[in-house]
Scaffold this motif. Structure first.
Motif, PDB file in Angstrom:
ATOM      1  N   TYR A  34       0.902  -1.379  -0.046  1.00 41.28           N
ATOM      2  CA  TYR A  34       0.009  -0.024  -0.067  1.00 41.28           C
ATOM      3  C   TYR A  34       0.830   1.235  -0.079  1.00 41.28           C
ATOM      4  O   TYR A  34       1.982   1.095   0.078  1.00 41.28           O
ATOM      5  N   LEU A  90      -2.890  -8.243   2.353  1.00 38.31           N
ATOM      6  CA  LEU A  90      -4.220  -8.189   2.913  1.00 38.31           C
ATOM      7  C   LEU A  90      -4.798  -9.607   3.294  1.00 38.31           C
ATOM      8  O   LEU A  90      -4.746 -10.469   2.228  1.00 38.31           O
ATOM      9  N   TRP A 144      -8.051  -2.216   8.416  1.00 41.52           N
ATOM     10  CA  TRP A 144      -8.633  -0.952   7.710  1.00 41.52           C
ATOM     11  C   TRP A 144      -9.554  -0.429   8.546  1.00 41.52           C
ATOM     12  O   TRP A 144     -10.554  -1.108   9.118  1.00 41.52           O
ATOM     13  N   GLN A 147     -15.615  -0.240   5.783  1.00 42.39           N
ATOM     14  CA  GLN A 147     -15.773  -0.373   4.324  1.00 42.39           C
ATOM     15  C   GLN A 147     -16.925   0.321   3.919  1.00 42.39           C
ATOM     16  O   GLN A 147     -17.982   0.040   4.413  1.00 42.39           O
ATOM     17  N   ARG A 167     -14.760  -2.145  -8.912  1.00 47.12           N
ATOM     18  CA  ARG A 167     -13.503  -2.843  -8.497  1.00 47.12           C
ATOM     19  C   ARG A 167     -13.313  -3.649  -7.233  1.00 47.12           C
ATOM     20  O   ARG A 167     -13.946  -3.072  -6.305  1.00 47.12           O
ATOM     21  N   TYR A 169     -11.434  -6.540  -4.403  1.00 46.00           N
ATOM     22  CA  TYR A 169     -10.010  -6.602  -3.834  1.00 46.00           C
ATOM     23  C   TYR A 169      -9.744  -7.951  -3.292  1.00 46.00           C
ATOM     24  O   TYR A 169      -8.837  -8.548  -2.966  1.00 46.00           O
ATOM     25  N   ALA A 189      -4.869  -2.090  -4.995  1.00 45.05           N
ATOM     26  CA  ALA A 189      -5.120  -0.749  -4.351  1.00 45.05           C
ATOM     27  C   ALA A 189      -4.252   0.270  -5.322  1.00 45.05           C
ATOM     28  O   ALA A 189      -4.384   1.268  -5.659  1.00 45.05           O
ATOM     29  N   SER A 206     -14.411   0.132  -0.044  1.00 42.62           N
ATOM     30  CA  SER A 206     -13.181   0.189   0.311  1.00 42.62           C
ATOM     31  C   SER A 206     -13.244   1.167   1.655  1.00 42.62           C
ATOM     32  O   SER A 206     -14.435   1.510   2.052  1.00 42.62           O
ATOM     33  N   SER A 207     -12.188   1.595   2.309  1.00 41.07           N
ATOM     34  CA  SER A 207     -12.363   2.453   3.450  1.00 41.07           C
ATOM     35  C   SER A 207     -12.009   3.827   2.970  1.00 41.07           C
ATOM     36  O   SER A 207     -11.636   3.878   1.640  1.00 41.07           O
ATOM     37  N   THR A 210      -8.348   4.265   1.632  1.00 41.48           N
ATOM     38  CA  THR A 210      -7.853   3.923   0.431  1.00 41.48           C
ATOM     39  C   THR A 210      -8.339   5.053  -0.719  1.00 41.48           C
ATOM     40  O   THR A 210      -7.573   5.455  -1.716  1.00 41.48           O
ATOM     41  N   PRO A 231     -11.597  -5.178   6.841  1.00 45.25           N
ATOM     42  CA  PRO A 231     -10.591  -6.169   6.627  1.00 45.25           C
ATOM     43  C   PRO A 231      -9.384  -5.943   7.251  1.00 45.25           C
ATOM     44  O   PRO A 231      -8.978  -4.569   7.713  1.00 45.25           O
TER      45      PRO A 231
HETATM   46  N1  PCA Z   1      -8.310  -0.687   1.308  1.00 47.67           N
HETATM   47  C1  PCA Z   1      -7.947  -1.913   0.823  1.00 47.67           C
HETATM   48  C2  PCA Z   1      -8.321  -2.994   1.239  1.00 47.67           C
HETATM   49  C3  PCA Z   1      -9.505  -2.383   2.268  1.00 47.67           C
HETATM   50  C4  PCA Z   1      -9.166  -1.027   2.313  1.00 47.67           C
HETATM   51  O1  PCA Z   1      -9.723  -0.537   2.773  1.00 47.67           O
HETATM   52  C5  PCA Z   1      -8.059  -1.847  -0.707  1.00 47.67           C
HETATM   53  O2  PCA Z   1      -9.169  -1.314  -0.961  1.00 47.67           O
HETATM   54  O3  PCA Z   1      -7.627  -2.465  -1.639  1.00 47.67           O
END
Ligand code: PCA
Length: 326
Positions: A34, A90, A144, A147, A167, A169, A189, A206-207, A210, A231
Motif C-alpha cells: 500500500y 491483505l 483497515w 468499508q 473494483r 479486492y 490498490a 473500500s475504506s 484508500t 478487513p
Molecule cells: N483498502 C484496501 C483493502 C481494504 C481497504 O480499506 C483496498 O481497497 O485495497
C-alpha cells in the motif's frame, strides 16, 4: 542528540561495538503493497526501526512500500519461496485459497473497531495454525477502517447499482458485486487510480483511507458509509528465516510486533473519520447509506454469511461462536 530514539539507537550501537558484535548479521526485505504514506506502511517502518534499534543492527528489516519490490498479489508467494523473508498482505485476499482467511470480510459480522478486535482475537489461533501449515509465522495484524461504497452517481438502492463496473479486492467483494448486479474486476490498490482514470471501473467498496490515498474524488462523486466490515492486513515471516533467529532476537521481534499491532490499530481508529472528512473536503458527497440501500445490503450480507459459513465449515462456525460469546 535529536530525540531519545536516536539516543537509544546510539547507546545500543556503542554497546554492540564494545561487545564486539557484528553489525547487521541478518537483513530481511519486507515488501508492503500500500501507499508509502499510508498508516499501514508507516507503522511497518516503525516496526522495522524498533527491531533494528533493539537488536543493535543484528537484524535489519528493510521495508519496501507501495508495491515497489513485489505487488500485493505476489507478496505471499515471494515470502513462501524465500525471495523475501517477511511481508505484509491483505489477509482476506487468500480466502479463495482457504475460506477461513476471509473471516474479516463477512458482511456486518463485525462493523466497528471494537468488534473487529474481538473477531480477531477469536480468529487469530486458527489463522496462526493455517499459516504455520504453509511455513509462515504470523507476527501482527492491523485493520483497515470500516468499508463503504464509492460511486460516480447518487445510489439509493441496489437498483441503481445494476451494471456498474466495480473494483473488487478479494472474493467477498466480487461476490458482493455479483449479488447486487454489478460487474467485478479485481484490482490492487496500487492500480486503482489508473483503473478509474481509464474507465475500467467506476465504483468500489473500500475504506476512506484508500479513497484518500488514491484521490478518488478525481473520479467519483459519492461515498456511502456502510460499515460493512473491517478487513485486515497481516505481517508474516517465512518459517526458516524465523528459525534462523536466536531466541533473544525472536523475543525482540515478537515484542515489536505486539507494539505494532496496538499502535497500528490505534492509528486506524484515530484516522478513520479524518479520512472521510478529507473525501468531503475534496468535494465528494459523503453520507450514510439510505435505509433502503442498507436493508438491501443486509440481505446480500445474509446470503454471503451463509455461503461463507458453508465454505469455512466447523472451524469457521467455531470462530463466529467464540466471537459472539465475547
Ligand atoms: N483498502 C484496501 C483493502 C481494504 C481497504 O480499506 C483496498 O481497497 O485495497
Amino acid at each position: 542528540m535529536k530525540t531519545s530514539k536516536y539516543t537509544a539507537a546510539l547507546t545500543l550501537a556503542v554497546c554492540g561495538a564494545l561487545a564486539g558484535t557484528a553489525v547487521a548479521d541478518e537483513k530481511w526485505d519486507m515488501p508492503m503493497a500500500y501507499a508509502d504514506s499510508n498508516y499501514h506502511t508507516q507503522n511497518g517502518k516503525l516496526f522495522a526501526e524498533a527491531v533494528n534499534i533493539a537488536t543493535g543492527g543484528d537484524l535489519e528489516i528493510v521495508v519496501h512500500g507501495g508495491g515497489s519490490l513485489f505487488k500485493g498479489g505476489d507478496i505471499k508467494r515471494a515470502v513462501q519461496t524465500g525471495q523475501a523473508q517477511i511481508g505484509e498482505r491483505l489477509l482476506s485476499a487468500h480466502q479463495n485459497e482457504v475460506a477461513m482467511f476471509g473471516f474479516d470480510s463477512v458482511p456486518f459480522l463485525a462493523t466497528s473497531f471494537e468488534a473487529s478486535e474481538k473477531l480477531w482475537q477469536a480468529a487469530r489461533p486458527a489463522i496462526e495454525k493455517l499459516l504455520a501449515e504453509q511455513n509462515l509465522v504470523l507476527l501482527y495484524s492491523v485493520p483497515w477502517p470500516p468499508q463503504g461504497l464509492y460511486f460516480n452517481k447518487p445510489v439509493d438502492d441496489v437498483d441503481d447499482m445494476r451494471g456498474v463496473k466495480f473494483r473488487s479486492y478479494n472474493s467477498a467483494t466480487a461476490r458482493l458485486a455479483e449479488l447486487t448486479g454489478m460487474v467485478p474486476t479485481q484490482i490492487e490498490a496500487a492500480e486503482i487510480t489508473q483503473a478509474f482514470a481509464t474507465g475500467v471501473v467506476e465504483s468500489m467498496v473500500s475504506s476512506g483511507s484508500t479513497g484518500y490515498d488514491r484521490k478518488l474524488w478525481e473520479h467519483v462523486s459519492h461515498f456511502y458509509e456502510v460499515n460493512a466490515w473491517l478487513p485486515r492486513n497481516y505481517v508474516f515471516v517465512h518459517a526458516d528465516a524465523w528459525e534462523d533467529l536466536d531466541e533473544d532476537t525472536q523475543n525482540i521481534v515478537r515484542g515489536a510486533a505486539l507494539l505494532a499491532e496496538k499502535a497500528g490499530t490505534a492509528k486506524a481508529q484515530q484516522l478513520s473519520d479524518w479520512y472521510v472528512a478529507q473525501l468531503a473536503a475534496n468535494g465528494m458527497k459523503t453520507q450514510t447509506a439510505s435505509r433502503q440501500l442498507r436493508n438491501s445490503l443486509e440481505k446480500v450480507g445474509e446470503t454471503m454469511t451463509r455461503e461463507w459459513l458453508d465454505k469455512a465449515g466447523a472451524a469457521g462456525r467455531a470462530v463466529v461462536e467464540d466471537y459472539q460469546s465475547m
